[in-house]
Design a protein around this motif. Structure first.
Motif, PDB file in Angstrom:
ATOM      1  N   LEU A 191      62.212  13.097  38.009  1.00  0.00           N
ATOM      2  CA  LEU A 191      62.063  13.274  39.446  1.00  0.00           C
ATOM      3  C   LEU A 191      60.605  13.271  39.868  1.00  0.00           C
ATOM      4  N   GLY A 192      59.761  13.923  39.093  1.00  0.00           N
ATOM      5  CA  GLY A 192      58.349  13.990  39.421  1.00  0.00           C
ATOM      6  C   GLY A 192      58.026  15.124  40.377  1.00  0.00           C
ATOM      7  N   PRO A 193      56.749  15.456  40.524  1.00  0.00           N
ATOM      8  CA  PRO A 193      56.321  16.559  41.404  1.00  0.00           C
ATOM      9  C   PRO A 193      56.784  16.344  42.839  1.00  0.00           C
ATOM     10  N   GLY A 194      57.260  17.396  43.445  1.00  0.00           N
ATOM     11  CA  GLY A 194      57.743  17.322  44.819  1.00  0.00           C
ATOM     12  C   GLY A 194      59.239  17.103  44.869  1.00  0.00           C
ATOM     13  N   LEU A 195      59.688  15.992  44.306  1.00  0.00           N
ATOM     14  CA  LEU A 195      61.132  15.731  44.268  1.00  0.00           C
ATOM     15  C   LEU A 195      61.839  16.755  43.393  1.00  0.00           C
ATOM     16  N   ASP A 196      61.192  17.175  42.307  1.00  0.00           N
ATOM     17  CA  ASP A 196      61.843  18.126  41.406  1.00  0.00           C
ATOM     18  C   ASP A 196      62.116  19.452  42.114  1.00  0.00           C
ATOM     19  N   ARG A 197      61.224  19.877  42.995  1.00  0.00           N
ATOM     20  CA  ARG A 197      61.412  21.159  43.676  1.00  0.00           C
ATOM     21  C   ARG A 197      62.581  21.115  44.658  1.00  0.00           C
ATOM     22  N   ILE A 198      62.640  20.083  45.469  1.00  0.00           N
ATOM     23  CA  ILE A 198      63.682  20.036  46.491  1.00  0.00           C
ATOM     24  C   ILE A 198      65.055  19.799  45.876  1.00  0.00           C
ATOM     25  N   VAL A 199      65.132  18.947  44.854  1.00  0.00           N
ATOM     26  CA  VAL A 199      66.430  18.665  44.228  1.00  0.00           C
ATOM     27  C   VAL A 199      66.936  19.883  43.456  1.00  0.00           C
ATOM     28  N   SER A 200      66.069  20.528  42.675  1.00  0.00           N
ATOM     29  CA  SER A 200      66.504  21.696  41.909  1.00  0.00           C
ATOM     30  C   SER A 200      66.820  22.875  42.825  1.00  0.00           C
ATOM     31  N   ALA A 201      66.088  23.010  43.929  1.00  0.00           N
ATOM     32  CA  ALA A 201      66.350  24.113  44.858  1.00  0.00           C
ATOM     33  C   ALA A 201      67.753  24.006  45.436  1.00  0.00           C
ATOM     34  N   LEU A 202      68.171  22.796  45.789  1.00  0.00           N
ATOM     35  CA  LEU A 202      69.491  22.626  46.395  1.00  0.00           C
ATOM     36  C   LEU A 202      70.594  22.606  45.337  1.00  0.00           C
ATOM     37  N   CYS A 203      70.414  21.817  44.290  1.00  0.00           N
ATOM     38  CA  CYS A 203      71.480  21.636  43.301  1.00  0.00           C
ATOM     39  C   CYS A 203      71.643  22.831  42.372  1.00  0.00           C
ATOM     40  N   CYS A 204      70.519  23.437  41.952  1.00  0.00           N
ATOM     41  CA  CYS A 204      70.563  24.479  40.927  1.00  0.00           C
ATOM     42  C   CYS A 204      70.481  25.890  41.489  1.00  0.00           C
ATOM     43  N   HIS A 205      69.806  26.053  42.625  1.00  0.00           N
ATOM     44  CA  HIS A 205      69.612  27.382  43.187  1.00  0.00           C
ATOM     45  C   HIS A 205      70.405  27.593  44.487  1.00  0.00           C
ATOM     46  N   ASN A 206      71.197  26.577  44.867  1.00  0.00           N
ATOM     47  CA  ASN A 206      72.112  26.678  46.016  1.00  0.00           C
ATOM     48  C   ASN A 206      71.404  27.074  47.315  1.00  0.00           C
ATOM     49  N   LYS A 207      70.189  26.578  47.512  1.00  0.00           N
ATOM     50  CA  LYS A 207      69.499  26.818  48.768  1.00  0.00           C
ATOM     51  C   LYS A 207      69.935  25.784  49.802  1.00  0.00           C
ATOM     52  N   ASP A 208      70.149  26.227  51.026  1.00  0.00           N
ATOM     53  CA  ASP A 208      70.506  25.302  52.094  1.00  0.00           C
ATOM     54  C   ASP A 208      69.302  24.431  52.436  1.00  0.00           C
ATOM     55  N   MET A 209      69.584  23.231  52.941  1.00  0.00           N
ATOM     56  CA  MET A 209      68.516  22.293  53.247  1.00  0.00           C
ATOM     57  C   MET A 209      67.547  22.846  54.292  1.00  0.00           C
ATOM     58  N   THR A 210      68.053  23.603  55.256  1.00  0.00           N
ATOM     59  CA  THR A 210      67.164  24.168  56.274  1.00  0.00           C
ATOM     60  C   THR A 210      66.149  25.116  55.650  1.00  0.00           C
ATOM     61  N   VAL A 211      66.580  25.878  54.648  1.00  0.00           N
ATOM     62  CA  VAL A 211      65.675  26.798  53.950  1.00  0.00           C
ATOM     63  C   VAL A 211      64.643  26.016  53.138  1.00  0.00           C
ATOM     64  N   ILE A 212      65.103  24.964  52.465  1.00  0.00           N
ATOM     65  CA  ILE A 212      64.189  24.153  51.650  1.00  0.00           C
ATOM     66  C   ILE A 212      63.145  23.484  52.526  1.00  0.00           C
ATOM     67  N   GLU A 213      63.567  22.934  53.648  1.00  0.00           N
ATOM     68  CA  GLU A 213      62.624  22.275  54.555  1.00  0.00           C
ATOM     69  C   GLU A 213      61.566  23.257  55.057  1.00  0.00           C
ATOM     70  N   ARG A 214      61.987  24.462  55.339  1.00  0.00           N
ATOM     71  CA  ARG A 214      61.036  25.479  55.780  1.00  0.00           C
ATOM     72  C   ARG A 214      60.065  25.842  54.670  1.00  0.00           C
ATOM     73  N   ASP A 215      60.598  26.057  53.451  1.00  0.00           N
ATOM     74  CA  ASP A 215      59.743  26.447  52.332  1.00  0.00           C
ATOM     75  C   ASP A 215      58.762  25.341  51.940  1.00  0.00           C
ATOM     76  N   GLU A 216      59.207  24.086  52.041  1.00  0.00           N
ATOM     77  CA  GLU A 216      58.368  22.966  51.620  1.00  0.00           C
ATOM     78  C   GLU A 216      57.515  22.405  52.753  1.00  0.00           C
ATOM     79  N   GLY A 217      57.729  22.895  53.964  1.00  0.00           N
ATOM     80  CA  GLY A 217      56.934  22.426  55.086  1.00  0.00           C
ATOM     81  C   GLY A 217      57.374  21.098  55.660  1.00  0.00           C
ATOM     82  N   TYR A 218      58.659  20.725  55.441  1.00  0.00           N
ATOM     83  CA  TYR A 218      59.169  19.482  56.005  1.00  0.00           C
ATOM     84  C   TYR A 218      59.619  19.703  57.454  1.00  0.00           C
ATOM     85  N   ALA A 219      59.589  18.623  58.242  1.00  0.00           N
ATOM     86  CA  ALA A 219      60.167  18.681  59.573  1.00  0.00           C
ATOM     87  C   ALA A 219      61.686  18.780  59.439  1.00  0.00           C
ATOM     88  N   ARG A 220      62.333  19.342  60.446  1.00  0.00           N
ATOM     89  CA  ARG A 220      63.781  19.530  60.402  1.00  0.00           C
ATOM     90  C   ARG A 220      64.497  18.199  60.200  1.00  0.00           C
TER      91      ARG A 220
END
Length: 246
Positions: A191-220
């Motif tokens: 996955l590489g840096p950046g992609l690994d965080r968002i994919v593992s956060a959702l798939c492995c840690h069951n974080k909702d996308m809205t939470v991930i976007e906030r944590d990673e600084g993405y626009a909604r």
């Protein structure tokens, strides 16, 4: 059903983690507040009830034991404030997989499924699904590898006992956990840096996308495009896309 709701409320109120005490094949599991074995269990969960919780997506296996997913706790809290239970249940027969990748049919509550399950139903304005079956399955395989690599032998054994047993001994499970950890780490490298965080956060840690976007600084809603790119890479790694081999 009422007994399940009472025990579920105790689990949520105590932020309890369901753990196994003793050997495999026990009939009930102790639920410790915040996963602290030094405290008295808040309640005991029958093995059959735990199977129901897992099938409904109410709890998931983690490195500490079995934990209630945040979305299920929130819905239970809302229902306690006066909402009717049928508003929070959308039951359907779906094919689910366990920690060993075995498929089975089960009645599941779509409202309490993991974020990855919910995204599998997302569609574009054209009506086309946002994520392909190959991408969703790749996400599930990453989650399974993470679960198997992070669980202790005892937790893995109890999960297998609940699922019906597979004949794995402790040495087999340890070797399987090492293989899963290797695949998980290799997948993150793919996955590489950046992609690994968002994919593992959702798939492995069951974080909702809205939470991930906030944590990673993405626009909604911008995180979905990043997630899709990551899942596409995983289809090549796990060989879930037709024409690919893992």
């Amino acid at each position: 059903m009422m007994h399940e709701q009472v025990l579920l409320k105790r689990l949520i109120d105590a932020q309890a983690v369901i753990m196994q005490d003793g050997c495999d094949g026990v009939k009930s599991y102790a639920a410790y507040p915040r996963g602290d074995r030094r405290t008295r269990p808040s309640c005991f969960i029958p093995a059959q009830m735990l199977k129901h919780f897992l099938a409904d997506g109410v709890c998931v296996p983690t490195s500490r034991g079995f934990e209630i997913v945040p979305s299920a706790a929130q819905r239970h809290s809302e229902k306690g404030r006066g909402l009717h239970s049928h508003q929070h249940r959308d039951m359907a027969v779906e094919t689910i997989t366990d920690a060993y990748g075995r498929f089975r049919q089960a009645q599941v509550n779509r409202h309490t499924r993991s974020p990855l399950h919910r995204l599998a139903r997302r569609k574009r304005r054209s009506g086309e699904r946002l994520f392909s079956d190959a991408e969703i399955e790749a996400g599930h395989r990453l989650a399974r590898d993470y679960a198997r690599s992070s669980l202790s032998v005892s937790v893995t054994q109890k999960y297998d006992a609940i699922g019906g047993g597979s004949g794995h001994g402790a040495e087999d499970i340890s070797a399987a956990a090492m293989d899963a950890k290797r695949r998980y780490m290799d997948a993150l490298d793919t996955l590489g840096p950046g992609l690994d965080r968002i994919v593992s956060a959702l798939c492995c840690h069951n974080k909702d996308m809205t939470v991930i976007e906030r944590d990673e600084g993405y626009a909604r809603n911008s995180g979905l495009a990043v997630l899709k790119l990551g899942l596409q890479r995983l289809t090549q790694f796990y060989g879930t896309q037709a024409g690919c081999s893992s």
